[in-house]
Enzyme design. Structure first.
Site, PDB file in Angstrom:
ATOM      1  CG  ASP A 216      55.057  95.240  34.344  1.00 46.84           C
ATOM      2  OD1 ASP A 216      54.691  95.314  33.155  1.00 46.84           O
ATOM      3  OD2 ASP A 216      56.176  94.809  34.687  1.00 46.84           O
ATOM      4  CB  ILE A 217      54.545  89.936  35.711  1.00 45.18           C
ATOM      5  CG1 ILE A 217      53.050  89.597  35.605  1.00 45.18           C
ATOM      6  CG2 ILE A 217      55.305  88.787  36.370  1.00 45.18           C
ATOM      7  CD1 ILE A 217      52.764  88.393  34.732  1.00 45.18           C
ATOM      8  CG  ASN A 224      58.897  84.899  28.651  1.00 39.55           C
ATOM      9  OD1 ASN A 224      58.390  83.846  29.025  1.00 39.55           O
ATOM     10  ND2 ASN A 224      58.233  85.769  27.929  1.00 39.55           N
ATOM     11  CG  ASP A 233      52.647  81.388  26.949  1.00 40.88           C
ATOM     12  OD1 ASP A 233      52.941  82.595  26.911  1.00 40.88           O
ATOM     13  OD2 ASP A 233      52.620  80.655  25.948  1.00 40.88           O
ATOM     14  CD  GLU A 259      56.051  92.394  30.624  1.00 41.28           C
ATOM     15  OE1 GLU A 259      57.090  93.040  30.828  1.00 41.28           O
ATOM     16  OE2 GLU A 259      55.675  92.046  29.484  1.00 41.28           O
TER      17      GLU A 259
END
Length: 342
Positions: A216-217, A224, A233, A259
């Site tokens: 997971d980011i 965002n 993106d 993500e």
């Protein structure tokens, strides 16, 4: 490099596509490759003209623009339309083959009848030289007609085979697109599910180890909200590139959703998977996100990783849930870390 109507060797096309994609500083994802393959072969004139104009005007062809072009001309709906046309063409080719077969059969029956008549005439006791010459001329004419029918039949068969190959190619592209995440170019969730089932089946049959990473980011929603979805993106694509470049061919890197990414590691012990997970984490944290147009530096990325290995006989959902649980724990413990749950 410009589009051309015919490039005989597919390898030459592939080489030219990769050269052009590199010149434009694009990632050679399946969608990008497909767009420029179509451009160089001029299979869709409208697409080729659009790309040609963009290049001529020195307008930057970024991946987002290419993706929009892909979805307009080559996406699922457009591909379905092309498949429908392909099927119609295939049906028409089949009808032409059937008609050609009927003509060949009729021509063959007539030719056999002509041979029988010629044989009767030549075997007659009172056959003369003039009659023999007439029979020979008739046989020669009938042979030319038969050869023409066979040539026509072979042409119809070639057309039919070409249509079959074209429809097969379109079906393969549809299949590939259905299993590919359009933004990052890596496997999508559907592909992940199928690949994991296959990997578990192989492990059950061979007893080879199987490990799974869920990634997971960190703080992606905040990124965002602060910098916009386009920058987000770019982050997703950057992480996907790192994951693909850091794994080997047998591994499956997939976008699991949002993500979150996953990496299926066949024939990999949990210890080696842990080493890879930390390598991935380091490689991602070494990336800096910079806006290509403005040069703005958004800082570096980090990821949290959950890791587990498959237990023979367990349900696949249990396997995935355990990796997810490890990921959740990694995020709870401060992120930018890897947690293993056995």
């Amino acid at each position: 490099m410009t589009a051309t109507t015919k490039i005989a060797n597919p390898r030459d096309i592939a080489h030219n596509v990769m050269t052009l994609v590199a010149e434009l500083n694009l990632q050679p994802t399946p969608q990008v490759y497909h767009v420029f393959y179509s451009y160089l072969t001029d299979e869709i004139p409208e697409l080729s003209q659009l790309i040609k104009v963009l290049i001529r005007n020195t307008q930057e062809l970024d991946e987002e623009t290419v993706f929009r072009i892909y979805h307009k001309f080559l996406g699922a709906h457009a591909m379905q339309q092309r498949l429908n046309l392909g099927v119609e063409g295939l049906q028409a080719a089949v009808e032409r083959v059937e008609e050609a077969v009927h003509n060949v059969i009729r021509e063959t029956e007539g030719f056999c009848e002509h041979l029988d008549n010629a044989s009767d005439q030549l075997n007659a006791d009172d056959v003369t030289l003039e009659v023999a010459r007439d029979v020979t001329r008739g046989l020669s004419s009938a042979t030319r007609d038969a050869h023409g029918r066979y040539s026509e039949f072979n042409g119809c068969l070639d057309e039919y085979h070409n249509e079959v190959r074209r429809v097969r190619s379109e079906l393969e592209l549809v299949r590939r697109d259905a299993l590919t995440d359009t933004l990052t170019g890596i496997a999508n969730r559907k592909n992940f599910d199928a690949s994991l089932r296959d990997a578990v089946t192989t492990t059950m049959e061979t007893g080879a180890p199987l490990s799974l990473l869920m990634i997971d980011i960190d703080h992606f929603k905040n990124f965002n909200d602060s910098h916009g979805h386009r920058a987000g993106d770019g982050v997703l694509k950057a992480v996907a590139r790192v994951l693909v470049n850091s794994t080997k061919g047998a591994d499956t890197v997939a976008r699991y959703g949002g993500e979150e990414f996953s990496v299926i590691l066949p024939d990999t012990t949990v210890e080696n998977a842990a080493k890879l997970a930390n390598k991935l984490r380091d490689n991602v944290s070494g990336q800096r996100i910079i806006n290509k147009k403005t040069g703005k530096d958004f800082g570096k990325l980090t990821v949290s990783i959950g890791l587990t290995s498959y237990k023979l006989g367990e349900n696949i959902l249990e396997f995935v849930d355990r990796a997810d649980g490890a990921l959740y724990q990694a995020k709870q413990e401060g992120r930018n870390t890897c947690i293993m749950i056995q």
